[in-house]
Motif scaffolding. Structure first.
Motif, PDB file in Angstrom:
ATOM      1  N   ASP A  59       3.993   1.541  -1.081  1.00 44.33           N
ATOM      2  CA  ASP A  59       4.687   1.653  -2.369  1.00 44.33           C
ATOM      3  C   ASP A  59       3.771   2.160  -3.475  1.00 44.33           C
ATOM      4  OD1 ASP A  59       7.042   0.812  -1.253  1.00 44.33           O
ATOM      5  OD2 ASP A  59       6.953  -1.225  -2.084  1.00 44.33           O
ATOM      6  N   LEU A  60       2.510   1.731  -3.440  1.00 45.13           N
ATOM      7  CA  LEU A  60       1.567   2.119  -4.493  1.00 45.13           C
ATOM      8  C   LEU A  60       0.808   3.402  -4.157  1.00 45.13           C
ATOM      9  CD1 LEU A  60       0.082  -1.378  -5.414  1.00 45.13           C
ATOM     10  CD2 LEU A  60       1.792  -0.057  -6.679  1.00 45.13           C
ATOM     11  N   GLY A  61       0.955   3.887  -2.942  1.00 49.29           N
ATOM     12  CA  GLY A  61       0.261   5.110  -2.541  1.00 49.29           C
ATOM     13  C   GLY A  61      -1.250   4.935  -2.487  1.00 49.29           C
ATOM     14  N   THR A  62      -1.684   3.786  -1.996  1.00 47.23           N
ATOM     15  CA  THR A  62      -3.114   3.508  -1.885  1.00 47.23           C
ATOM     16  C   THR A  62      -3.390   2.901  -0.509  1.00 47.23           C
ATOM     17  OG1 THR A  62      -5.024   2.526  -3.007  1.00 47.23           O
ATOM     18  CG2 THR A  62      -3.011   1.203  -2.946  1.00 47.23           C
ATOM     19  N   SER A  63      -4.635   2.636  -0.232  1.00 45.05           N
ATOM     20  CA  SER A  63      -4.999   2.101   1.086  1.00 45.05           C
ATOM     21  C   SER A  63      -4.749   0.595   1.164  1.00 45.05           C
ATOM     22  CB  SER A  63      -6.475   2.376   1.367  1.00 45.05           C
ATOM     23  OG  SER A  63      -7.288   1.588   0.525  1.00 45.05           O
TER      24      SER A  63
ATOM     25  N   ALA B 291       0.839  -1.210   0.000  1.00 46.48           N
ATOM     26  CA  ALA B 291       0.000   0.000   0.000  1.00 46.48           C
ATOM     27  C   ALA B 291       0.865   1.248   0.000  1.00 46.48           C
ATOM     28  CB  ALA B 291      -0.939  -0.004   1.206  1.00 46.48           C
TER      29      ALA B 291
ATOM     30  N   ASN C  54      -7.556  -1.286  -0.468  1.00 47.51           N
ATOM     31  CA  ASN C  54      -7.426  -1.436  -1.920  1.00 47.51           C
ATOM     32  C   ASN C  54      -6.436  -2.536  -2.275  1.00 47.51           C
ATOM     33  OD1 ASN C  54      -9.289   0.445  -2.724  1.00 47.51           O
ATOM     34  ND2 ASN C  54      -7.801   2.078  -3.037  1.00 47.51           N
ATOM     35  N   VAL C  55      -5.329  -2.579  -1.572  1.00 50.49           N
ATOM     36  CA  VAL C  55      -4.326  -3.607  -1.846  1.00 50.49           C
ATOM     37  C   VAL C  55      -4.893  -4.986  -1.522  1.00 50.49           C
ATOM     38  CG1 VAL C  55      -2.023  -4.451  -1.234  1.00 50.49           C
ATOM     39  CG2 VAL C  55      -2.412  -2.014  -1.545  1.00 50.49           C
TER      40      VAL C  55
ATOM     41  N   SER D  60       3.723  -0.012 -11.419  1.00 49.79           N
ATOM     42  CA  SER D  60       3.175   0.778 -10.312  1.00 49.79           C
ATOM     43  C   SER D  60       1.715   1.132 -10.605  1.00 49.79           C
ATOM     44  CB  SER D  60       4.006   2.042 -10.100  1.00 49.79           C
ATOM     45  OG  SER D  60       3.999   2.832 -11.273  1.00 49.79           O
ATOM     46  N   ASN D  61       1.187   0.602 -11.705  1.00 52.29           N
ATOM     47  CA  ASN D  61      -0.205   0.820 -12.085  1.00 52.29           C
ATOM     48  C   ASN D  61      -1.057  -0.243 -11.403  1.00 52.29           C
ATOM     49  OD1 ASN D  61      -2.682   0.255 -13.652  1.00 52.29           O
ATOM     50  ND2 ASN D  61      -1.923   1.887 -14.981  1.00 52.29           N
ATOM     51  N   PHE D  62      -1.920   0.192 -10.489  1.00 49.98           N
ATOM     52  CA  PHE D  62      -2.693  -0.748  -9.678  1.00 49.98           C
ATOM     53  C   PHE D  62      -3.619  -1.620 -10.522  1.00 49.98           C
ATOM     54  CE2 PHE D  62      -6.022  -1.786  -6.464  1.00 49.98           C
ATOM     55  CZ  PHE D  62      -5.219  -2.567  -5.661  1.00 49.98           C
TER      56      PHE D  62
END
Length: 139
Positions: A44-48, A42, A51-52, A101-103
């Motif tokens: 590394d990807l800048g998300t919650s 989370a 979401n991960v 890095s594209n979720f």
């Protein structure tokens, strides 16, 4: 007709059993390792973290859909080809996950690797069974 030596004659399992075991270990590890590193992913990807967590869900859905579908779709494909193809798709999917890095792309690659895992497991069970003891000795 010359036949391959049996487990009883050699005292060892056939090489294919070890190859299948390594494949199942790698694929099983891939399935569960994400749960242990959710916060790091989370970050590394800048998300919650929630979401991960979808990475786990998408993999599970891929296995649910992929295993029976691939078992049916690969019935007429030689087992060695199916196993090799599944390992190649599995590896490519993980390279995509590692480099992206594209979720959305990561979720797609996780789904793809799950389908490959399902194909591998479906065929590996049959190959493993047939590579062990001769069928006459099993009854």
């Amino acid at each position: 007709m010359i036949s391959a030596p049996t487990v009883e004659e050699t005292g060892r399992l056939p090489l294919v059993i070890y190859v299948l075991a390594v494949g199942v270990f790698l694929m099983g590890t891939t399935e569960f390792v994400v749960a242990g590193i959710l916060p790091e992913i989370a970050g590394d990807l800048g998300t919650s973290i929630a979401n991960v967590g979808l990475m786990i869900t998408v993999f599970a859905i891929g296995m649910i859909v992929g295993t029976p579908a691939m078992a049916i779709l690969t019935l007429r494909v030689p087992r060695r080809v199916t196993l090799s193809s599944a390992l190649v798709v599995f590896a490519i999917g993980h390279v995509i996950v590692a480099l992206s890095s594209n979720f959305g792309l990561i979720l797609g690659a996780r789904f793809l690797t799950a389908v490959a895992t399902g194909a591998f497991w479906a065929v590996a069970a049959v190959v493993g069974d047939r590579a062990g003891l001769p069928h006459a000795a099993k009854s």
